[in-house]
Design a protein around this motif. Structure first.
Motif, PDB file in Angstrom:
ATOM      1  N   ASN B 257     -25.420 -36.278  34.952  1.00 44.57           N
ATOM      2  CA  ASN B 257     -25.442 -34.729  34.058  1.00 44.57           C
ATOM      3  C   ASN B 257     -24.388 -34.969  33.161  1.00 44.57           C
ATOM      4  OD1 ASN B 257     -24.181 -31.905  33.728  1.00 44.57           O
ATOM      5  ND2 ASN B 257     -26.437 -31.584  34.474  1.00 44.57           N
ATOM      6  N   HIS B 258     -23.205 -35.256  33.287  1.00 46.23           N
ATOM      7  CA  HIS B 258     -21.937 -35.210  32.557  1.00 46.23           C
ATOM      8  C   HIS B 258     -22.027 -36.172  31.449  1.00 46.23           C
ATOM      9  CE1 HIS B 258     -18.070 -34.652  31.028  1.00 46.23           C
ATOM     10  NE2 HIS B 258     -18.219 -33.148  31.589  1.00 46.23           N
ATOM     11  N   PRO B 259     -21.865 -35.870  30.086  1.00 49.91           N
ATOM     12  CA  PRO B 259     -22.103 -36.725  29.085  1.00 49.91           C
ATOM     13  C   PRO B 259     -20.925 -38.058  29.341  1.00 49.91           C
ATOM     14  CG  PRO B 259     -22.002 -34.850  28.044  1.00 49.91           C
ATOM     15  CD  PRO B 259     -21.796 -34.422  29.663  1.00 49.91           C
ATOM     16  N   GLY B 294      -9.195 -27.597  25.738  1.00 45.00           N
ATOM     17  CA  GLY B 294     -10.841 -27.137  26.140  1.00 45.00           C
ATOM     18  C   GLY B 294     -11.326 -28.256  27.194  1.00 45.00           C
ATOM     19  N   CYS B 295     -12.435 -28.962  26.733  1.00 44.19           N
ATOM     20  CA  CYS B 295     -12.972 -30.428  27.560  1.00 44.19           C
ATOM     21  C   CYS B 295     -12.200 -31.324  27.154  1.00 44.19           C
ATOM     22  CB  CYS B 295     -14.381 -30.136  27.348  1.00 44.19           C
ATOM     23  SG  CYS B 295     -15.094 -31.989  28.146  1.00 44.19           S
ATOM     24  N   HIS B 296     -11.701 -31.857  28.213  1.00 43.65           N
ATOM     25  CA  HIS B 296     -10.694 -33.105  28.026  1.00 43.65           C
ATOM     26  C   HIS B 296     -11.516 -34.399  27.209  1.00 43.65           C
ATOM     27  CE1 HIS B 296      -7.369 -31.675  29.758  1.00 43.65           C
ATOM     28  NE2 HIS B 296      -7.373 -32.302  30.785  1.00 43.65           N
ATOM     29  N   PHE B 297     -12.938 -34.299  27.234  1.00 46.59           N
ATOM     30  CA  PHE B 297     -13.731 -35.438  26.880  1.00 46.59           C
ATOM     31  C   PHE B 297     -13.899 -34.933  25.357  1.00 46.59           C
ATOM     32  CE2 PHE B 297     -17.816 -37.819  26.854  1.00 46.59           C
ATOM     33  CZ  PHE B 297     -17.256 -39.045  26.826  1.00 46.59           C
ATOM     34  N   HIS B 298     -13.801 -33.817  24.872  1.00 48.90           N
ATOM     35  CA  HIS B 298     -14.316 -33.449  23.528  1.00 48.90           C
ATOM     36  C   HIS B 298     -14.284 -34.718  22.454  1.00 48.90           C
ATOM     37  CE1 HIS B 298     -10.813 -31.236  22.135  1.00 48.90           C
ATOM     38  NE2 HIS B 298     -11.158 -31.569  21.015  1.00 48.90           N
ATOM     39  N   ARG B 300     -14.308 -37.518  22.351  1.00 50.33           N
ATOM     40  CA  ARG B 300     -15.171 -38.787  22.586  1.00 50.33           C
ATOM     41  C   ARG B 300     -16.625 -38.416  22.702  1.00 50.33           C
ATOM     42  NH1 ARG B 300     -12.584 -42.549  26.756  1.00 50.33           N
ATOM     43  NH2 ARG B 300     -13.623 -44.113  25.681  1.00 50.33           N
ATOM     44  N   CYS B 301     -16.825 -37.032  22.788  1.00 52.47           N
ATOM     45  CA  CYS B 301     -18.376 -36.681  23.390  1.00 52.47           C
ATOM     46  C   CYS B 301     -19.273 -36.472  22.342  1.00 52.47           C
ATOM     47  CB  CYS B 301     -18.274 -35.619  24.050  1.00 52.47           C
ATOM     48  SG  CYS B 301     -19.686 -34.788  24.510  1.00 52.47           S
ATOM     49  N   PRO B 302     -20.194 -37.263  22.335  1.00 50.09           N
ATOM     50  CA  PRO B 302     -21.454 -37.091  21.325  1.00 50.09           C
ATOM     51  C   PRO B 302     -22.154 -35.695  20.982  1.00 50.09           C
ATOM     52  CG  PRO B 302     -22.167 -38.513  22.999  1.00 50.09           C
ATOM     53  CD  PRO B 302     -20.737 -38.136  23.512  1.00 50.09           C
ATOM     54  N   ALA B 304     -20.319 -33.010  21.640  1.00 50.66           N
ATOM     55  CA  ALA B 304     -19.043 -32.032  21.258  1.00 50.66           C
ATOM     56  C   ALA B 304     -19.640 -30.758  20.167  1.00 50.66           C
ATOM     57  CB  ALA B 304     -17.915 -32.555  21.257  1.00 50.66           C
ATOM     58  N   HIS B 305     -19.176 -29.370  20.918  1.00 51.21           N
ATOM     59  CA  HIS B 305     -19.571 -28.219  19.849  1.00 51.21           C
ATOM     60  C   HIS B 305     -18.227 -27.281  19.900  1.00 51.21           C
ATOM     61  CE1 HIS B 305     -21.397 -27.637  23.943  1.00 51.21           C
ATOM     62  NE2 HIS B 305     -21.216 -26.357  23.609  1.00 51.21           N
ATOM     63  N   ALA B 306     -18.235 -26.576  19.035  1.00 55.24           N
ATOM     64  CA  ALA B 306     -16.950 -25.447  18.929  1.00 55.24           C
ATOM     65  C   ALA B 306     -16.551 -25.203  20.193  1.00 55.24           C
ATOM     66  CB  ALA B 306     -17.414 -24.521  18.003  1.00 55.24           C
ATOM     67  N   ARG B 307     -17.347 -24.606  21.160  1.00 58.34           N
ATOM     68  CA  ARG B 307     -16.708 -24.393  22.352  1.00 58.34           C
ATOM     69  C   ARG B 307     -15.957 -25.195  22.936  1.00 58.34           C
ATOM     70  NH1 ARG B 307     -20.677 -22.258  26.976  1.00 58.34           N
ATOM     71  NH2 ARG B 307     -19.030 -21.353  28.388  1.00 58.34           N
ATOM     72  N   CYS B 308     -16.267 -26.500  22.878  1.00 61.49           N
ATOM     73  CA  CYS B 308     -15.804 -27.425  23.834  1.00 61.49           C
ATOM     74  C   CYS B 308     -14.161 -27.796  23.622  1.00 61.49           C
ATOM     75  CB  CYS B 308     -16.562 -28.876  23.542  1.00 61.49           C
ATOM     76  SG  CYS B 308     -18.118 -28.766  23.839  1.00 61.49           S
ATOM     77  N   SER B 309     -13.740 -27.497  22.661  1.00 56.69           N
ATOM     78  CA  SER B 309     -12.250 -27.680  22.212  1.00 56.69           C
ATOM     79  C   SER B 309     -11.604 -26.394  22.339  1.00 56.69           C
ATOM     80  CB  SER B 309     -11.944 -28.190  20.893  1.00 56.69           C
ATOM     81  OG  SER B 309     -12.898 -27.261  19.846  1.00 56.69           O
ATOM     82  N   HIS B 327     -20.322 -27.591  29.277  1.00 57.68           N
ATOM     83  CA  HIS B 327     -20.821 -26.503  28.498  1.00 57.68           C
ATOM     84  C   HIS B 327     -22.214 -26.510  28.237  1.00 57.68           C
ATOM     85  CE1 HIS B 327     -16.832 -24.536  28.330  1.00 57.68           C
ATOM     86  NE2 HIS B 327     -16.439 -25.215  27.271  1.00 57.68           N
ATOM     87  N   LEU B 328     -22.787 -27.690  28.213  1.00 61.03           N
ATOM     88  CA  LEU B 328     -24.007 -27.832  27.972  1.00 61.03           C
ATOM     89  C   LEU B 328     -25.073 -27.221  29.306  1.00 61.03           C
ATOM     90  CD1 LEU B 328     -24.341 -31.494  26.569  1.00 61.03           C
ATOM     91  CD2 LEU B 328     -24.498 -29.525  25.309  1.00 61.03           C
ATOM     92  N   ASN B 329     -24.550 -27.289  30.293  1.00 60.73           N
ATOM     93  CA  ASN B 329     -25.135 -26.636  31.415  1.00 60.73           C
ATOM     94  C   ASN B 329     -25.563 -24.894  31.365  1.00 60.73           C
ATOM     95  OD1 ASN B 329     -25.956 -29.014  32.624  1.00 60.73           O
ATOM     96  ND2 ASN B 329     -23.798 -29.169  33.350  1.00 60.73           N
TER      97      ASN B 329
HETATM   98  S1  SF4 Z   1     -20.773 -31.131  25.501  1.00 57.40           S
HETATM   99 FE1  SF4 Z   1     -18.471 -30.389  25.414  1.00 57.40          FE
HETATM  100  S2  SF4 Z   1     -18.157 -29.827  27.590  1.00 57.40           S
HETATM  101 FE2  SF4 Z   1     -19.732 -31.126  27.624  1.00 57.40          FE
HETATM  102  S3  SF4 Z   1     -18.694 -33.172  27.949  1.00 57.40           S
HETATM  103 FE3  SF4 Z   1     -18.914 -32.740  25.779  1.00 57.40          FE
HETATM  104  S4  SF4 Z   1     -17.362 -31.900  24.952  1.00 57.40           S
HETATM  105 FE4  SF4 Z   1     -17.234 -31.717  27.178  1.00 57.40          FE
END
Ligand code: SF4
Ligand SMILES: Nc1ncnc2c1ncn2[C@@H]1O[C@H](COP(=O)(O)OP(=O)(O)OP(=O)(O)O)[C@@H](O)[C@H]1O
Ligand SMILES: Nc1ncnc2c1ncn2[C@@H]1O[C@H](COP(=O)(O)OP(=O)(O)O)[C@@H](O)[C@H]1O
Ligand code: SF4
Ligand SMILES: [Mg+2]
Ligand SMILES: [Mg+2]
Lengths: 323, 330
Positions: B257-259, B294-298, B300-302, B304-309, B327-329
């Motif tokens: 599930n998680h990127p 925010g999300c520690h992975f943002h 590097r995440c393909p 990622a959107h505004a909310r993630c940081s 947050h995608l969930n």
């Molecule tokens: S979509 Fe956003 S919340 Fe989900 S892993 Fe990527 S950066 Fe994190």
């Protein structure tokens, strides 16, 4: 052929006895090809690499055999000749990038030096090439990294710089000894990706030394499996992994967990690798081998039961035997 | 519902490096230095059921060992609690705490460093059970023989010292020592990472056999996804001090599930994927001294959107038995 190693023997003459670290190794590698050299610790992978580089020191010595780079014999070449070969025609990448990098010099100084040692080129042109080389191994903001010292870079970045240096002079051959073993999965896959595409682009042949069969499956065109100083099986990657011939290769493959055997018992190779100072008579794998017969008290020679797949064994799998 | 054998509630560990005198002076003179705090483990909730094998996976420095040591009671959490059999370890009386300390044992990566070189194998294995009265002096020798046989060691070697054994045998000694106090829960921290492939298989098989014979529960820490996939019922993925996903083994490998899990699974080398075209995730693992907001992975995440940081995604159930923090969930 970029490199042809035949019947290479490299021994260490220690007080406790003769360590036959490499004891009859043969392999070839073509331009642009990636050969995975796998084996457990102590099987002689690194010493094979050091022998090709001409970096065997006392009490070790290449006692016999031949190493030809594009036809030119390297065994017995003068130290001067070897210095020209190293860094220019053959480069090495180590598990620890600090074996390549000088901690007290900036990255740009080291890289420019590496080019100018082998080529007459202006400092400006050399710098431009260094910047491109860093870009090609996926270093962001290469301009900035050029001015950094090695300690200011992460482990993954340092290994990238070491790889960039290895490819700088577009050598014929690169020997990479466990280059990603110390790195994390996501960083490892970045580095494998970069090494793969550089080989394709430059035609550099690459020997990738590792104990990790899964990494070799992902990167190599061909594989050579070492055991107790010898290559016991070699062939195209698909052939060896899907239809291994040597009982040791079969055992190794069975001991790697894979998703289609989730939860099942893994195959165990009984016992441990032998001490290369005191090898058993005949086949070195004999004591651990389920297919052993009285014939195996003699030394098995290399045969080619299938096209492009060679094995050193009297009773290879897949010949009337079950795989 | 059965109580978990082990639970962490908001388990948090911060390590701080306070400034030395010279640095304080520099700070007074206006230099940009400050006390550094590593958020090694940042609010982890974990539940492990009796008999379950939970694999804990993540890249270097993400906090696996720190979490493992808190679970094993070796390291007190900065915040939050470790609950064993329904009781907070920090709130136990001395007797209960001693019992818990025996029932949870830890096995380490480097078998050599964790064995006393001046003790014989029978002393290493027999010391703790004798001290804690688990076995009498008269029965000790048979007891040690039995445990050695169970862990694949030849009891006739019991008078030898650790340096006289191979790496794989030393790891067996480490396991035998842990089993000697009759634990119910084992924390295995990279317990096979230092071993050769063929020896790794021997030790993995041993862990599987022991679990069945002795009804053990494992927290199995490893950076090697295929080993975890092989041995675990459930896997927990960590990134920079936080759990990002937790799911039964089949689910996570079939449909992550998680990127970050997706990236890890894509990039883990596998025997059945030949000569592949690696499509690696970009960027480096950020420093835990200064993790991204925010999300520690943002970074590097393909996806990622505004909310993630801006906002930390909470770890929540996205399907029965499956937790993910993305947050995608939503
Ligand atoms: S979509 Fe956003 S919340 Fe989900 S892993 Fe990527 S950066 Fe994190
Ligand atoms: N005693 C300590 N003092 C300061 N920082 C520490 C200490 N122990 C761990 N850390 C830091 O906490 C973070 C998590 O470390 P931990 O050892 O738990 O990681 P890990 O996931 O086990 O990594 P690895 O896969 O490399 O073993 C790291 O950034 C580490 O540097
Ligand atoms: N300088 C040395 N002196 C004596 N023995 C050595 C030396 N270097 C390596 N060896 C031995 O040679 C064998 C092969 O070593 P090596 O090539 O490093 O193995 P690996 O396959 O793990 O890279 C081992 O038994 C090792 O102990
Ligand atoms: S030669 Fe004999 S002992 Fe050696 S691997 Fe083949 S069957 Fe086994
Ligand atoms: Mg080596
Ligand atoms: Mg650790």
């Amino acid at each position: 052929m970029t490199l042809t190693v035949s019947n290479l023997h490299t021994h260490f003459f220690t007080r406790a006895g003769v360590v036959k670290a490499v004891d009859g190794v043969d392999f070839q590698i073509a331009p642009g090809e990636i050969l995975g050299l796998v084996g457990e610790s102590g099987s002689g992978k690194s010493i094979t690499g050091f022998s090709i580089m001409g970096l065997i020191d006392d009490p070790g010595r290449i006692v016999s055999g031949s190493i030809r780079l594009k036809g030119e014999e390297l065994v017995g070449a003068s130290e001067d000749a070897m210095r020209t070969v190293r860094g220019n025609r053959i480069a090495m990448i180590f598990q620890d990038p600090m074996m390549t990098l000088n901690p007290v010099l900036r990255v740009d100084t080291q890289m420019v030096e590496a080019i100018r040692a082998h080529e007459k080129i202006s400092k400006r042109d050399a710098l431009a090439r260094c910047r491109d080389a860093l870009g090609m191994v996926g270093i962001p903001a290469p301009e900035e990294r050029l001015r950094a010292y090695p300690h200011q870079l992460s482990g993954g970045m340092r290994q990238r710089v070491a790889i960039a240096i290895a490819f700088l002079n577009e050598p014929d051959l690169i020997i990479a000894d466990e280059p990603t073993t110390a790195l994390d999965v996501t960083i490892q896959s970045q580095i494998i990706h970069e090494a793969q595409s550089l080989c394709k682009r430059t035609g550099t042949a690459l020997v990738w030394i590792t104990h990790d069969l899964a990494v070799v499956a992902g990167i190599a065109d061909r594989i050579a499996v070492m055991y107790a100083g010898r290559i016991v099986e070699t062939g195209d990657i698909d052939a060896v992994i899907d239809t291994a011939l040597h009982p040791y290769t079969v055992g190794l493959l069975g001991s790697v967990p894979t998703s289609n055997r989730r939860g099942e018992r893994l195959t165990q190779i009984p016992g441990m690798p032998p001490n290369v100072m005191n090898l058993p008579k005949g086949c070195a794998f004999g004591e651990r081998c389920p297919r052993r017969s009285s014939e195996c008290d003699a030394e098995p020679l290399i045969t080619e039961p299938r096209p492009a797949q060679a094995v050193r064994c009297f009773h290879p799998h897949g010949q009337g035997g079950k795989l | 519902m059965t109580t978990p054998i082990l639970e962490t509630r908001n388990a948090t560990k911060r390590f701080s490096r306070t400034l030395d005198f010279a640095a304080k002076l520099a700070q007074r003179l206006g230099a940009n230095v400050s006390d550094e705090t590593v958020h090694a483990v940042d609010g982890v909730d974990l539940q492990i059921m009796p008999g379950e094998v939970v694999g804990l996976v993540g890249e270097s420095g993400c906090g696996k060992s720190t979490l493992g040591r808190m679970v094993a009671g070796i390291l007190p959490p900065t915040e939050g609690s470790i609950v064993f059999n329904g009781v907070d370890i920090a709130a136990m009386d001395a007797k209960a705490a001693r019992k818990a300390a025996l029932e949870i044992q830890m096995i380490f990566q480097d078998p050599f460093a964790s064995l006393n070189p001046r003790m014989r194998v029978d002393q290493i294995i027999g010391e703790a059970p004798l001290f804690h009265g688990i076995v009498s002096r008269a029965e000790l020798s048979d007891y040690v023989d039995d445990i050695m046989r169970r862990t694949g060691l030849d009891p006739s070697l019991k008078r030898r010292y650790p340096h006289q054994f191979s790496g794989g045998q030393r790891q067996r000694i480490g396991i035998a020592r842990a089993l000697a106090v009759k634990p119910r829960f084992l924390v295995c921290d990279e317990a096979i990472a230092a071993l050769d492939v063929s020896i790794q298989a021997q030790i993995i098989n041993l862990f599987v056999d022991l679990r069945e014979e002795l009804d053990l529960t494992y927290l199995f820490i490893s950076h090697d996804l295929s080993v975890v996939e092989h041995i675990s019922d459930r896997v927990v993925i960590m990134y920079l001090g936080r759990v990002v996903e937790s799911a039964p083994i089949a689910d996570i490998f079939d449909a992550p599930n998680h990127p970050y899990t997706v990236a890890l699974l894509n990039e883990a080398p596998r025997l059945d994927q030949r000569n592949r075209n690696f499509q690696p995730v970009k960027g480096e693992i950020p420093s835990p001294l200064d993790p991204p907001p925010g999300c520690h992975f943002h970074p590097r995440c393909p996806h990622a959107h505004a909310r993630c940081s801006a906002e930390r995604p909470v770890l929540r159930e996205v399907a029965p038995g499956r937790l993910s923090a993305c947050h995608l969930n939503d």
